[in-house]
Design an enzyme around this catalytic site. Structure first.
Site, PDB file in Angstrom:
ATOM      1  N   VAL A  21      71.435  33.303  36.035  1.00 46.40           N
ATOM      2  CA  VAL A  21      70.147  34.102  35.635  1.00 46.40           C
ATOM      3  C   VAL A  21      69.479  34.460  36.921  1.00 46.40           C
ATOM      4  CG1 VAL A  21      69.675  32.479  33.517  1.00 46.40           C
ATOM      5  CG2 VAL A  21      68.259  31.852  35.749  1.00 46.40           C
ATOM      6  N   GLU A  22      68.544  35.463  37.012  1.00 38.75           N
ATOM      7  CA  GLU A  22      67.868  36.180  37.801  1.00 38.75           C
ATOM      8  C   GLU A  22      66.402  35.478  37.946  1.00 38.75           C
ATOM      9  OE1 GLU A  22      66.082  40.002  36.869  1.00 38.75           O
ATOM     10  OE2 GLU A  22      67.812  41.011  38.534  1.00 38.75           O
ATOM     11  N   THR A  23      65.875  35.002  37.014  1.00 38.46           N
ATOM     12  CA  THR A  23      64.467  35.007  36.900  1.00 38.46           C
ATOM     13  C   THR A  23      64.224  33.512  36.393  1.00 38.46           C
ATOM     14  OG1 THR A  23      63.912  37.232  36.813  1.00 38.46           O
ATOM     15  CG2 THR A  23      61.860  35.566  36.113  1.00 38.46           C
ATOM     16  N   ILE A 238      62.949  43.410  34.199  1.00 36.91           N
ATOM     17  CA  ILE A 238      64.096  42.156  33.984  1.00 36.91           C
ATOM     18  C   ILE A 238      64.825  42.283  32.458  1.00 36.91           C
ATOM     19  CG2 ILE A 238      64.613  39.508  34.596  1.00 36.91           C
ATOM     20  CD1 ILE A 238      61.561  39.425  34.841  1.00 36.91           C
ATOM     21  N   GLU A 242      68.621  37.531  31.299  1.00 40.02           N
ATOM     22  CA  GLU A 242      68.619  36.980  32.773  1.00 40.02           C
ATOM     23  C   GLU A 242      67.589  36.204  33.205  1.00 40.02           C
ATOM     24  OE1 GLU A 242      70.654  39.288  35.631  1.00 40.02           O
ATOM     25  OE2 GLU A 242      72.228  39.099  34.229  1.00 40.02           O
TER      26      GLU A 242
END
Ligand code: PLP
Ligand code: CA
Length: 302
Positions: A21-23, A238, A242
């Site tokens: 994941v990004e966040t 976003i 993610e």
């Protein structure tokens, strides 16, 4: 459709989750702190996630403070978090009104505490009500009529330790006498943990009072409604797939993540125990569960 979800798995490979994941969206009470006490290992965990380039966002249903006041709280707890990363349900109420272009010549009646007033003020909305309201006496003599401001176009209800009959009647008049008046709830948490000794009536109880008298359902801007998730995804650009939503409560945090199509992680450092998660009566299954967020720092379980 939670009924078809697989049972939650213990988090055995945090690195894989972090990589995927990004966040991270963190719920606050029960994840970052408990009341005014920082949960062990939070500072180190947030630093580690930042060092890996992860975006961190903090979401709380507690509407009593503004994001500025939460900024101070994070700072007092020694955490490196800025106001723009904090999304409280008080902020969400003001952001929602902005998003629908709520007219600046209309007013908002607030059943709630200071956080909501501060956010409305910052957003440039006119408001009345708030914690001090209702000092006025209601004299129930024959013919007595309570006046209300006809310019109120929205009633915002949040957690209010100073709720009284005057406020309920005022909000009721605004909504019942103007079918176009918006009815907005910051959150509907049934109970909250003002002290760790017992459960206390939550924001849902104040909202329930107005539902009872108006026979209307509010628009909820806090968790688990999708408003804040859409707002965040939009603001930061976003993809929801993610995002990992991390929370301690199934019917607000985990549902919020699932409603938004995010990955979900339940931590057991707050109001939900493993036996509650695994109870046959529970229909909400996160993807993963773990004891606390500092488990991210533990080596992978073989
Ligand atoms: N509402 C109130 C009044 C609270 O005191 C709390 C927790 O302390 C909450 C809601 C839930 O907050 P969170 O969403 O951060 O768990
Ligand atoms: Ca929580």
């Amino acid at each position: 459709n939670y009924t078809t979800r697989a049972l939650a798995q213990p988090l055995t490979d945090a690195d894989q989750l972090i990589y995927s994941v990004e966040t991270f969206i963190f719920d606050c009470d029960g994840v970052i702190w408990k009341g005014d006490k920082l949960i062990d290992g939070v500072s180190e965990t947030l630093d580690m996630l930042r060092s890996k380039g992860k975006r961190l966002v903090f979401v709380t249903n507690n509407s009593t403070k503004s994001r500025k006041q939460y900024g101070k709280k994070f700072e007092t707890l020694g955490l490196n978090v800025c106001e723009e990363e904090i999304f409280a349900s008080s902020f969400a109420a003001a952001a929602y009104l902005k998003s629908i272009d709520f007219p600046k010549d209309k007013k908002v009646y607030v059943v709630g505490e200071d956080g909501i007033l501060q956010e409305l003020e910052l957003a440039g909305f006119q408001y009345l009500g708030g914690p001090e309201d209702g000092g006025k006496k209601i004299e129930l003599k024959p013919g007595f009529l309570m006046e209300h401001d006809k310019d109120v176009g929205a009633v915002v209800v949040g957690f209010d330790r100073y709720l009284n009959y005057y406020k309920i009647q005022y909000g009721t008049l605004c909504i019942r006498e103007n079918p176009g008046c918006l009815f907005i709830a910051t959150n509907r948490d049934a109970v909250t943990h003002l002290t760790d000794a017992q459960e206390w009536a939550g924001g849902g109880s104040m909202v329930g009072a107005l539902c009872g008298s108006t026979q209307r359902e509010p628009l909820v801007v806090g968790k688990p409604s999708t408003f804040m998730m859409d707002y965040l995804a939009n603001k930061f650009g976003i993809m929801k797939s993610e995002i990992c939503m991390v929370g301690d409560r199934l019917d607000t945090d985990i549902l919020f993540g699932q409603n938004g199509g995010c990955k979900t992680l339940l931590v057991l450092s707050g109001v939900t125990s493993l036996s509650m998660l695994q109870s046959p009566n529970n229909t909400i299954q996160p993807d993963f569960y773990t004891n606390m967020i500092s488990d991210f720092l533990l080596p992978k379980v073989a």
